[in-house]
Scaffold this active site. Structure first.
Site, PDB file in Angstrom:
ATOM      1  N   ASP A  33       0.841  -1.191   0.000  1.00 19.66           N
ATOM      2  CA  ASP A  33       0.000   0.000   0.000  1.00 19.66           C
ATOM      3  C   ASP A  33       0.877   1.243   0.000  1.00 19.66           C
ATOM      4  O   ASP A  33       2.021   1.213   0.494  1.00 19.66           O
ATOM      5  CB  ASP A  33      -0.905  -0.019   1.234  1.00 19.66           C
ATOM      6  CG  ASP A  33      -2.068   0.942   1.127  1.00 19.66           C
ATOM      7  OD1 ASP A  33      -3.116   0.547   0.587  1.00 19.66           O
ATOM      8  OD2 ASP A  33      -1.928   2.096   1.571  1.00 19.66           O
ATOM      9  N   ASP A  34       0.334   2.357  -0.517  1.00 17.37           N
ATOM     10  CA  ASP A  34       1.077   3.613  -0.552  1.00 17.37           C
ATOM     11  C   ASP A  34       1.203   4.279   0.818  1.00 17.37           C
ATOM     12  O   ASP A  34       2.072   5.131   1.016  1.00 17.37           O
ATOM     13  CB  ASP A  34       0.388   4.593  -1.505  1.00 17.37           C
ATOM     14  CG  ASP A  34       0.682   4.305  -2.964  1.00 17.37           C
ATOM     15  OD1 ASP A  34       1.746   3.728  -3.253  1.00 17.37           O
ATOM     16  OD2 ASP A  34      -0.148   4.666  -3.817  1.00 17.37           O
ATOM     17  N   GLY A  69     -10.972  -0.667  -5.138  1.00 17.98           N
ATOM     18  CA  GLY A  69     -12.372  -0.929  -5.436  1.00 17.98           C
ATOM     19  C   GLY A  69     -12.864  -0.350  -6.742  1.00 17.98           C
ATOM     20  O   GLY A  69     -13.718  -0.944  -7.409  1.00 17.98           O
ATOM     21  N   HIS A 139     -26.025 -15.187 -20.610  1.00 19.21           N
ATOM     22  CA  HIS A 139     -25.391 -15.576 -21.875  1.00 19.21           C
ATOM     23  C   HIS A 139     -24.873 -14.394 -22.690  1.00 19.21           C
ATOM     24  O   HIS A 139     -25.523 -13.372 -22.829  1.00 19.21           O
ATOM     25  CB  HIS A 139     -26.362 -16.403 -22.725  1.00 19.21           C
ATOM     26  CG  HIS A 139     -27.520 -15.599 -23.255  1.00 19.21           C
ATOM     27  ND1 HIS A 139     -27.474 -14.929 -24.466  1.00 19.21           N
ATOM     28  CD2 HIS A 139     -28.739 -15.352 -22.741  1.00 19.21           C
ATOM     29  CE1 HIS A 139     -28.610 -14.316 -24.682  1.00 19.21           C
ATOM     30  NE2 HIS A 139     -29.404 -14.550 -23.643  1.00 19.21           N
TER      31      HIS A 139
END
Length: 213
Positions: A33-34, A69, A139
């Site tokens: 993580d930053d 996210g 589908h």
């Protein structure tokens, strides 16, 4: 390369992905993580935060999943990792064992499919897509790179979800309708016509709210 994973971004999605990966028999080393203040700690009290993103270069034996996210953020992180020399074949696919991927369907590298999702026939989920719990893909649906389908979203047949688009919780999309690149469909919305790229729509039936800057 073995079954070990590093998750990129210490987020709620990282926690969900870690649980799905462990259920599928994969080993999760931790996440990167930053936020330097979180290094050496843990996400959720149990998922180790190993350090900065550039650690993935040192741990070249471990595969990666980007766990931001929002698809637009995942795409930016992907660009940063590519600039660090991370090749496309480093990315793992995580599918919860409750999900069956039929032979006519495909799920691309870097994508995450969480518990209870359903893929019926000839569904294409491309790279770095996130499919949250209990999403239904029917589908001939195609979900482009970096798209996000939130919990309970339902797509009719032959729907196209564009690159980095975001479909909110419990939203429904009518058959043969498209959601454009970087567009957002709000929670509980019912989309009956094509949603143009970059726009935000919500409601029943869904209508435009704003244009993304």
């Amino acid at each position: 390369m073995g079954n070990g994973l590093i998750l990129v971004a210490a987020s709620g999605l990282a926690l969900e992905t870690a649980e799905a990966a462990r259920a599928a028999g994969l080993e999760v080393a931790g996440c990167v993580d930053d936020d330097a203040a979180r290094w050496g700690g843990s996400a959720g009290g149990w998922l180790p935060i190993l350090g900065a993103l550039d650690l993935v270069v040192k741990h070249s034996d471990l595969r990666l999943v980007i766990c931001a996210g929002r698809g637009v953020v995942r795409e930016r992180i992907f660009g940063r990792l590519r600039a660090l020399g991370v090749p496309d074949d480093r990315y793992a696919t995580v599918v919860h064992p409750s999900v069956t991927v039929p032979p006519s369907c495909e799920v691309g590298a870097g994508s995450v499919v969480l518990a209870g999702a359903v893929l019926t026939a000839t569904v294409t989920v491309r790279r770095h897509v996130v499919v949250m719990p209990n999403v239904t893909l029917t589908h001939d649906d195609v979900v482009d790179d970096f798209a996000t389908l939130c919990a309970g979203a339902t797509l009719g047949g032959a729907v196209r979800i564009g690159r980095a688009a975001y479909v909110g919780m419990a939203a429904s999309v009518r058959e043969e309708v498209s959601v454009g690149a970087a567009a957002t469909l709000g929670m509980g919305a019912v989309l009956l016509r094509d949603l143009p790229p970059g726009q935000t729509w919500a409601g029943v039936p869904a209508r435009p709210l704003s244009h993304n800057a």
